[in-house]
Design a protein around this motif. Structure first.
Motif, PDB file in Angstrom:
ATOM      1  N   GLY A  40     -24.715 -54.887   6.285  1.00 15.42           N
ATOM      2  CA  GLY A  40     -25.246 -53.524   6.141  1.00 15.42           C
ATOM      3  C   GLY A  40     -26.237 -53.238   7.256  1.00 15.42           C
ATOM      4  N   VAL A  55     -30.102 -47.188   0.892  1.00 19.29           N
ATOM      5  CA  VAL A  55     -28.760 -47.723   1.131  1.00 19.29           C
ATOM      6  C   VAL A  55     -28.731 -49.234   0.898  1.00 19.29           C
ATOM      7  CG1 VAL A  55     -27.118 -48.228   2.989  1.00 19.29           C
ATOM      8  CG2 VAL A  55     -27.931 -45.888   2.647  1.00 19.29           C
ATOM      9  N   ALA A  59     -26.569 -50.858  -2.361  1.00 24.54           N
ATOM     10  CA  ALA A  59     -25.509 -51.834  -2.106  1.00 24.54           C
ATOM     11  C   ALA A  59     -25.820 -53.167  -2.774  1.00 24.54           C
ATOM     12  CB  ALA A  59     -25.319 -52.019  -0.602  1.00 24.54           C
ATOM     13  N   VAL A 107     -20.952 -52.133   5.666  1.00 28.19           N
ATOM     14  CA  VAL A 107     -21.404 -50.929   4.962  1.00 28.19           C
ATOM     15  C   VAL A 107     -22.502 -50.324   5.815  1.00 28.19           C
ATOM     16  CG1 VAL A 107     -22.502 -50.017   2.890  1.00 28.19           C
ATOM     17  CG2 VAL A 107     -20.807 -51.833   2.689  1.00 28.19           C
ATOM     18  N   THR A 110     -26.414 -46.235   8.392  1.00 34.77           N
ATOM     19  CA  THR A 110     -26.928 -45.228   7.481  1.00 34.77           C
ATOM     20  C   THR A 110     -26.998 -43.845   8.105  1.00 34.77           C
ATOM     21  OG1 THR A 110     -28.217 -46.913   6.304  1.00 34.77           O
ATOM     22  CG2 THR A 110     -28.923 -44.622   6.062  1.00 34.77           C
ATOM     23  N   THR A 131     -19.295 -46.083   5.975  1.00 32.32           N
ATOM     24  CA  THR A 131     -20.677 -45.615   6.011  1.00 32.32           C
ATOM     25  C   THR A 131     -20.993 -44.826   4.748  1.00 32.32           C
ATOM     26  OG1 THR A 131     -22.281 -44.168   7.119  1.00 32.32           O
ATOM     27  CG2 THR A 131     -19.952 -43.635   7.435  1.00 32.32           C
ATOM     28  N   PRO A 132     -22.092 -45.134   4.100  1.00 35.05           N
ATOM     29  CA  PRO A 132     -22.480 -44.377   2.914  1.00 35.05           C
ATOM     30  C   PRO A 132     -22.930 -42.959   3.238  1.00 35.05           C
ATOM     31  CG  PRO A 132     -23.633 -46.486   3.038  1.00 35.05           C
ATOM     32  CD  PRO A 132     -23.015 -46.245   4.365  1.00 35.05           C
ATOM     33  N   SER A 317     -24.139 -45.811  -1.279  1.00 34.30           N
ATOM     34  CA  SER A 317     -23.933 -47.191  -0.818  1.00 34.30           C
ATOM     35  C   SER A 317     -23.411 -48.070  -1.948  1.00 34.30           C
ATOM     36  CB  SER A 317     -25.221 -47.769  -0.230  1.00 34.30           C
ATOM     37  OG  SER A 317     -26.236 -47.888  -1.204  1.00 34.30           O
TER      38      SER A 317
END
Length: 390
Positions: A40, A55, A59, A107, A110, A131-132, A317
């Motif tokens: 991440g 985020v 996650a 992931v 941000t 990507t969240p 996320s």
């Protein structure tokens, strides 16, 4: 001479082995070949730390839940998050660190500019990236079919905002204040204005600012006030929005305010009187007070673990990790795959899965081949210093 060349060749091969270079994006450096490695990236320090921290935390809750329930296909997840301070160069450095660690899927990132920079790297390495919260369409086009979004794209936020305002008859005259120097803000504004015409909304004023002039909004507010705007659409970030609310109050101008996901965080601005945000509305895929049991459990866990109420970035996320789980299960991807092979498997699976998640709304989340998500938008309103579903 031949002996010298041979010595140099052996040395070069040794260096290559130590640095983990190769098309498998560092997967050989995994500490445990029997785990899935998820990385991440986002800002956990600096001005935008509220986004990256959320985020990271969202996650982590998903990873903990999945591992406690037996993992993915019986295998555990290893998760590591790197701070990029919302800086593109630092984001690339963070990506390289995660590659060396053994990351198989990402992931992140941000925020948009770092995400575009990293997407160029994941595309060339063929690493799967979801990507969240980086919402620009450029995030997807910077990849090579390997990048997917959990958040709405910027244009979709503009369209959905206009539709929501029209359907709920929130205003008769609308003013717009946006950042013309920012692709996020200007992209949303452009699509909002186009959809507003389709919906029959009356835009009576439009005023821009830039990154060099975002501390005094008196001119923009006066223009909207003189035009009789009873709602101000603010496709901007929460820092600038907090200043606009203060200055509007000083002027005695009290329209409705409607924002998008960048406004999430306004209640955390230092020295900001949150009473000024009373009745502010914003489009979001997540409301922490929703009655859905999954949302309630997530909010409860988040509050217990992090002593805070989760925002939409945390929820997105969380959904990103569960999307990876669903795609791994759909594709039957295994822990011993290289990052490149994992990417090929997940790309094919993402368009086949459908999940409810925290942010899917009544129709759930699905993805098309471009990596764009389809889900139902929601709106929240600030009441007594907290977000409430509308």
């Amino acid at each position: 001479m031949k002996k010298f060349i041979s010595v140099m060749l052996v040395a070069a091969m040794a260096v290559t082995a130590l640095t983990g270079c190769g098309s498998n994006s560092g997967s050989s450096s995994k500490k445990d070949a029997d785990k899935y490695y998820i990385g991440g990236i986002g800002p956990t320090t600096g001005a935008t730390a509220i986004y990256g921290t959320a985020v990271k935390n969202g996650a982590q809750i998903a990873v903990d839940e999945i591992n406690a329930a037996g993992g993915i296909n019986g295998k555990q997840i290893e998760y590591r998050f790197e701070d990029d301070q919302n800086d593109a160069e630092k984001a690339v450095n963070a990506y390289n660190t995660l590659k060396d660690w053994g990351m198989q899927m990402l992931v992140g990132t941000t925020t948009t500019a770092p995400c575009i920079a990293v997407a160029g790297k994941t595309a060339s390495d063929n690493v799967f990236q979801i990507t969240p919260s980086a919402s620009s369409p450029d995030v997807l086009s910077s990849g090579n079919g390997n990048v997917f979004q959990v958040c709405f794209t910027d244009p979709n936020q503009g369209v959905a905002s206009a539709q929501y305002i029209a359907e709920n008859k929130l205003a008769t005259k609308i003013g717009i204040i946006y950042d013309s120097s920012d692709v996020y803000s200007s992209g949303i504004e452009e699509k909002f204005e186009a959809e507003a015409k389709t919906q029959g909304l009356n835009i009576v004023s439009k005023a821009a600012f830039t990154a060099d002039s975002k501390t005094d909004f008196g001119t923009q507010l006066q223009k909207a006030k003189d035009a009789g705007a009873d709602l101000l659409f603010l496709p901007i970030y929460y820092q600038e929005a907090s200043i606009i609310l203060k200055q509007a109050d000083t002027m005695g101008y009290k329209p409705k305010f409607f924002g998008v996901d960048g406004m999430d965080g306004i209640l955390t601005v230092e020295n900001f009187d949150t009473k000024l945000a009373e009745d502010v509305m914003l489009l979001t895929p997540f409301a922490a007070d929703a009655k859905d049991k999954t949302v309630q459990n997530f909010v409860k866990t988040y509050k217990e673990k992090y002593k805070d109420t989760p925002n939409q970035f945390a929820a997105d996320s969380y959904d990103a990790v569960y999307a990876l789980k669903a795609a791994i299960e759909e594709s039957k991807a295994t822990t011993d795959m290289s990052a490149s092979d994992m990417c090929d498997a997940l790309k094919g699976a993402m368009t086949k899965i459908k999940m409810q998640g925290l942010t899917g709304g009544k129709d759930g989340l699905t993805w098309n081949e471009s990596g764009e998500v389809t889900k139902s938008p929601k709106a929240v309103i600030i009441k007594n210093g907290a977000y409430k579903a509308m």
